[in-house]
Design an enzyme around this catalytic site. Structure first.
Site, PDB file in Angstrom:
ATOM      1  N   CYS A  45      88.134  12.077  53.525  1.00  0.00           N
ATOM      2  CA  CYS A  45      88.814  13.373  53.484  1.00  0.00           C
ATOM      3  C   CYS A  45      90.003  13.302  52.523  1.00  0.00           C
ATOM      4  CB  CYS A  45      89.292  13.739  54.895  1.00  0.00           C
ATOM      5  SG  CYS A  45      90.073  15.369  54.979  1.00  0.00           S
ATOM      6  N   ASP A  47      92.827  14.368  53.091  1.00  0.00           N
ATOM      7  CA  ASP A  47      94.049  14.280  53.908  1.00  0.00           C
ATOM      8  C   ASP A  47      94.980  13.150  53.425  1.00  0.00           C
ATOM      9  OD1 ASP A  47      94.689  15.229  57.125  1.00  0.00           O
ATOM     10  OD2 ASP A  47      95.764  13.499  56.293  1.00  0.00           O
ATOM     11  N   ARG A  49      97.024  11.439  54.914  1.00  0.00           N
ATOM     12  CA  ARG A  49      97.240  10.323  55.850  1.00  0.00           C
ATOM     13  C   ARG A  49      96.136   9.283  55.808  1.00  0.00           C
ATOM     14  NH1 ARG A  49      97.663  14.377  60.761  1.00  0.00           N
ATOM     15  NH2 ARG A  49      95.991  15.241  59.470  1.00  0.00           N
ATOM     16  N   HIS A 101      88.205  11.412  60.092  1.00  0.00           N
ATOM     17  CA  HIS A 101      89.454  10.986  60.739  1.00  0.00           C
ATOM     18  C   HIS A 101      89.882  11.942  61.847  1.00  0.00           C
ATOM     19  CE1 HIS A 101      92.244  13.945  58.794  1.00  0.00           C
ATOM     20  NE2 HIS A 101      91.234  14.042  57.962  1.00  0.00           N
ATOM     21  N   CYS A 104      91.736  16.093  61.797  1.00  0.00           N
ATOM     22  CA  CYS A 104      91.283  16.629  60.512  1.00  0.00           C
ATOM     23  C   CYS A 104      91.401  18.166  60.513  1.00  0.00           C
ATOM     24  CB  CYS A 104      89.835  16.219  60.247  1.00  0.00           C
ATOM     25  SG  CYS A 104      89.210  16.807  58.656  1.00  0.00           S
TER      26      CYS A 104
END
Ligand SMILES: [Zn+2]
Length: 235
Positions: A45, A47, A49, A101, A104
């Site tokens: 992803c 993302d 993080r 994750h 999400c």
């Protein structure tokens, strides 16, 4: 802090990082300038993080990457397919890791009935379809966060299945034992869990030996690919 300051900070930070890396590993950048031979293709992803090379404790040159919103793998998406084909056919990676994750945003949006707006609603259509196919199981999970993790797992499994049905991946599995793994990363503790939904360590899959173990070493940890799936060890 304004956005210009953030960028200036990032530039300065890059300079310090490059100096630190050169000091720590004097031959690294010279070696990287001569080419790449990553062993892993990571599909994750976007993302912030879940920065793959960092969370794996690996280095530049170790991981070939495609990231998009909610790590959706679609055979008609030319962007991800070009990355996957280049990694498998030309770079001949040994492992593909599809990693979803916790927390999400894409999964959260697919579980909500509200529209995000713009192109995002169209992009997450495969997630919404997964939600509908598994409505009963997902509805039974009362905790919202856990429900989103379950959808992330389903999405990873679906991505792995799509990869294993792609002709050049079938070929690489058959001819040189390419392994496809499905994982979920927990942003709250930094750990990856192998969902064991790929072809690694499964009996009867051509080109895959069950007891074969491969270790990809990083500076802070190492990733062990074995018959039981992938695991991460912190040194
Ligand atoms: Zn995400």
């Amino acid at each position: 802090m304004g956005s210009q300051d953030d960028f200036e900070y990032a530039l300065k930070s890059n300079e310090s990082w490059a100096n630190y890396k050169s000091h720590q590993n004097p031959g690294l950048f010279e070696k990287l300038a001569n080419g790449q031979s990553p062993k892993i293709l990571w599909i994750g992803c976007s993302d912030s993080r879940v920065p793959e090379t960092t969370i794996l404790g690996l280095h530049p040159g170790d991981v070939f990457v495609h990231r998009n919103v909610a790590n959706i793998i679609s055979p008609t998406d030319i962007n991800s397919q070009a990355v996957i084909e280049y990694a498998v056919v030309h770079l001949k990676v040994s492992h593909i890791v599809v990693c979803g994750h916790s927390a999400c945003g894409g999964c959260g949006a697919a579980l909500s009935d509200a529209r995000v707006g713009g192109v995002i609603d169209a992009w997450i259509t495969p997630l919404k379809a997964l939600r509908k196919q598994n409505e009963e199981e997902l509805k039974a999970i009362r905790d919202e966060k856990k429900r989103a993790v379950r959808l992330a797992e389903m999405n990873v499994k679906s991505g792995v299945e799509s990869l294993l049905s792609t002709y050049f991946i079938e070929e690489a599995v058959r001819e040189r034992g390419l392994k496809v793994h499905g994982c979920v990363y927990d942003v709250a503790c930094g750990r990856m869990t192998d969902l064991k939904c790929g072809n690694a360590g499964k009996k009867g899959v051509a080109g895959v030996k069950e007891d074969e173990t491969e270790i990809v070493k990083g500076n802070h940890g190492m990733l062990v690919f074995g018959g039981d799936g992938a695991s991460m060890t912190i040194r």
